[in-house]
Design an enzyme around this catalytic site. Structure first.
Site, PDB file in Angstrom:
ATOM      1  N   MET A  47      13.836  59.415  87.936  1.00  0.00           N
ATOM      2  CA  MET A  47      12.932  58.535  88.688  1.00  0.00           C
ATOM      3  C   MET A  47      12.003  57.796  87.719  1.00  0.00           C
ATOM      4  SD  MET A  47      12.223  60.324  92.312  1.00  0.00           S
ATOM      5  CE  MET A  47      10.939  61.430  91.796  1.00  0.00           C
ATOM      6  N   LEU A  50       9.478  58.311  82.031  1.00  0.00           N
ATOM      7  CA  LEU A  50      10.250  59.241  81.198  1.00  0.00           C
ATOM      8  C   LEU A  50       9.372  59.942  80.172  1.00  0.00           C
ATOM      9  CD1 LEU A  50      13.454  57.069  80.576  1.00  0.00           C
ATOM     10  CD2 LEU A  50      12.997  58.713  82.406  1.00  0.00           C
ATOM     11  N   HIS A  51       9.663  61.229  79.976  1.00  0.00           N
ATOM     12  CA  HIS A  51       8.992  62.036  78.947  1.00  0.00           C
ATOM     13  C   HIS A  51      10.070  62.736  78.141  1.00  0.00           C
ATOM     14  CE1 HIS A  51       9.974  65.288  81.667  1.00  0.00           C
ATOM     15  NE2 HIS A  51       9.243  64.743  82.622  1.00  0.00           N
ATOM     16  N   GLY A  53      11.222  65.639  78.185  1.00  0.00           N
ATOM     17  CA  GLY A  53      12.165  66.438  78.974  1.00  0.00           C
ATOM     18  C   GLY A  53      13.357  65.590  79.407  1.00  0.00           C
ATOM     19  N   HIS A  54      13.078  64.397  79.937  1.00  0.00           N
ATOM     20  CA  HIS A  54      14.162  63.478  80.313  1.00  0.00           C
ATOM     21  C   HIS A  54      14.987  63.098  79.075  1.00  0.00           C
ATOM     22  CE1 HIS A  54      11.087  62.208  83.517  1.00  0.00           C
ATOM     23  NE2 HIS A  54      12.128  62.560  84.245  1.00  0.00           N
TER      24      HIS A  54
HETATM   25  P1  AMP Z   1      12.854  63.228  87.747  1.00  0.00           P
HETATM   26  O1  AMP Z   1      12.662  61.929  87.031  1.00  0.00           O
HETATM   27  O2  AMP Z   1      11.612  64.032  87.874  1.00  0.00           O
HETATM   28  O3  AMP Z   1      13.617  63.056  89.035  1.00  0.00           O
HETATM   29  O4  AMP Z   1      13.803  64.112  86.806  1.00  0.00           O
HETATM   30  C1  AMP Z   1      15.032  63.629  86.370  1.00  0.00           C
HETATM   31  C2  AMP Z   1      15.768  64.750  85.692  1.00  0.00           C
HETATM   32  O5  AMP Z   1      15.000  65.211  84.595  1.00  0.00           O
HETATM   33  C3  AMP Z   1      16.014  65.966  86.599  1.00  0.00           C
HETATM   34  O6  AMP Z   1      17.285  66.501  86.330  1.00  0.00           O
HETATM   35  C4  AMP Z   1      14.903  66.902  86.163  1.00  0.00           C
HETATM   36  O7  AMP Z   1      15.193  68.266  86.401  1.00  0.00           O
HETATM   37  C5  AMP Z   1      14.854  66.614  84.679  1.00  0.00           C
HETATM   38  N1  AMP Z   1      13.559  67.021  84.104  1.00  0.00           N
HETATM   39  C6  AMP Z   1      12.327  66.703  84.541  1.00  0.00           C
HETATM   40  N2  AMP Z   1      11.389  67.315  83.777  1.00  0.00           N
HETATM   41  C7  AMP Z   1      12.053  68.033  82.858  1.00  0.00           C
HETATM   42  C8  AMP Z   1      11.655  68.904  81.795  1.00  0.00           C
HETATM   43  N3  AMP Z   1      10.370  69.157  81.533  1.00  0.00           N
HETATM   44  N4  AMP Z   1      12.609  69.485  81.036  1.00  0.00           N
HETATM   45  C9  AMP Z   1      13.929  69.248  81.298  1.00  0.00           C
HETATM   46  N5  AMP Z   1      14.375  68.438  82.291  1.00  0.00           N
HETATM   47  C10 AMP Z   1      13.448  67.851  83.055  1.00  0.00           C
END
Ligand code: AMP
Length: 295
Positions: A47, A50-51, A53-54
């Site tokens: 979504m 981005l950080h 983790g992404h």
């Molecule tokens: P989001 O943008 O929050 O929908 O997340 C997109 C993807 O990034 C999903 O598969 C999340 O589980 C993964 N994600 C989000 N935060 C982290 C994190 N801190 N470490 C690893 N993956 C993450």
């Protein structure tokens, strides 16, 4: 700085060229071009905001596949009317620059009207791992996730898709979805990336005040203390009550759930359960945090 979304972005010569598409036909054409030369395709749905983790998911996808597609789409169907859809952080320029840095090949940026055109009538409703936990508090959530993930999978047609352990129940839901509907896509889970103080990275951490940010790592600390109590033989109910009280005393609350589950089914644990997961969701001021660890 990324000023506009031309089909091919390469703003710094040392960075990988990044193809950006808003349009489904353009996406399909580029994917066809990749596949025509026998290249495998990895996919990371996001979504945005981005950080690291992404970005780790993107790097992992790069290590598994020849080409990597990232989607950025803030999915309205997974937000209830009372939730933070309008406020959700949107940082597109920084996102595109970060994706170039990590060697993403294609970023797909559909608009809500393209994903859900007038007359869109399909909803993927799941049971199994979608029941309980998040669904008890966000009943709309997994239908929104399953519907958009199915749609994005049909559009991108990846070989492999990477999802973070951070959203552990979501990972289990997507694994089940792909299996149930014979999608033939390999789903790979990737460990949660944390800040140095243990807080799980999240786009929503941007909502935390300075004081809340200082307290937030206590969630991960408490999950680990709870795990240690379980290893030391404290009965599950007592260990959870103790951790619950610790979190409330520290200033979190309300706690939506703090639960020990079977890592595979997310059902209740019993003496035969091999792999267990502790999952939590709670509020810190007006921000909802989620986290989980192996237990
Ligand atoms: P989001 O943008 O929050 O929908 O997340 C997109 C993807 O990034 C999903 O598969 C999340 O589980 C993964 N994600 C989000 N935060 C982290 C994190 N801190 N470490 C690893 N993956 C993450």
């Amino acid at each position: 700085m990324v000023k506009s979304l031309t089909p091919k972005l390469n703003l710094t010569p040392s960075l990988t060229p990044l193809i950006a598409h808003h349009d489904l036909n353009a996406l399909r054409q580029t994917v066809r071009d990749f596949k025509a030369t026998g290249q495998t395709l990895g996919f990371v749905p996001t979504m945005g905001a981005l950080h690291e983790g992404h970005l780790e998911l993107v790097r992992h996808a790069k290590s598994l596949c020849d080409k990597v597609v990232v989607s950025i789409f803030v999915n309205p169907k997974q937000f209830a009317p009372t939730e933070d859809l309008a406020l959700y952080p949107r940082t597109q320029t920084a996102d595109l620059e970060a994706l170039m840095r990590v060697g993403c090949d294609l970023v797909y940026l559909p608009s809500p009207d393209h994903i859900y055109p007038q007359g869109f009538a399909t909803k993927i409703d799941m049971a199994g791992p979608a029941l309980g936990l998040e669904s008890d508090f966000r009943p709309h959530f997994f239908a929104g996730v399953a519907t958009v993930v199915t749609k994005l999978f049909m559009q991108v047609t990846p070989d492999v898709a990477i999802f973070g352990h951070k959203d552990y129940q979501q990972l289990k839901v997507v694994e089940t979805l792909v299996l149930d509907l014979d999608m033939g896509i390999k789903i790979v889970g990737h460990p949660t990336r944390r800040e140095p103080d243990g807080l799980a990275m999240s786009s929503r951490n941007a909502y935390l005040s300075q004081k809340e940010r200082a307290l937030a790592p206590k969630l991960y600390e408490t999950l680990n203390a709870l795990k240690a109590d379980l290893i030391n033989g404290l009965p599950v109910d007592q260990a959870i009550d103790k951790a619950w009280a610790t979190l409330i005393a520290a200033g979190f609350g309300p706690i939506d759930y703090l639960s020990l589950r079977d890592s595979d089914t997310l059902g209740p644990v019993d003496t035969n359960t091999d792999n267990r997961r502790l999952l939590a969701a709670l509020w810190l001021g007006s921000t909802r945090l989620i986290d989980n660890i192996e237990a």
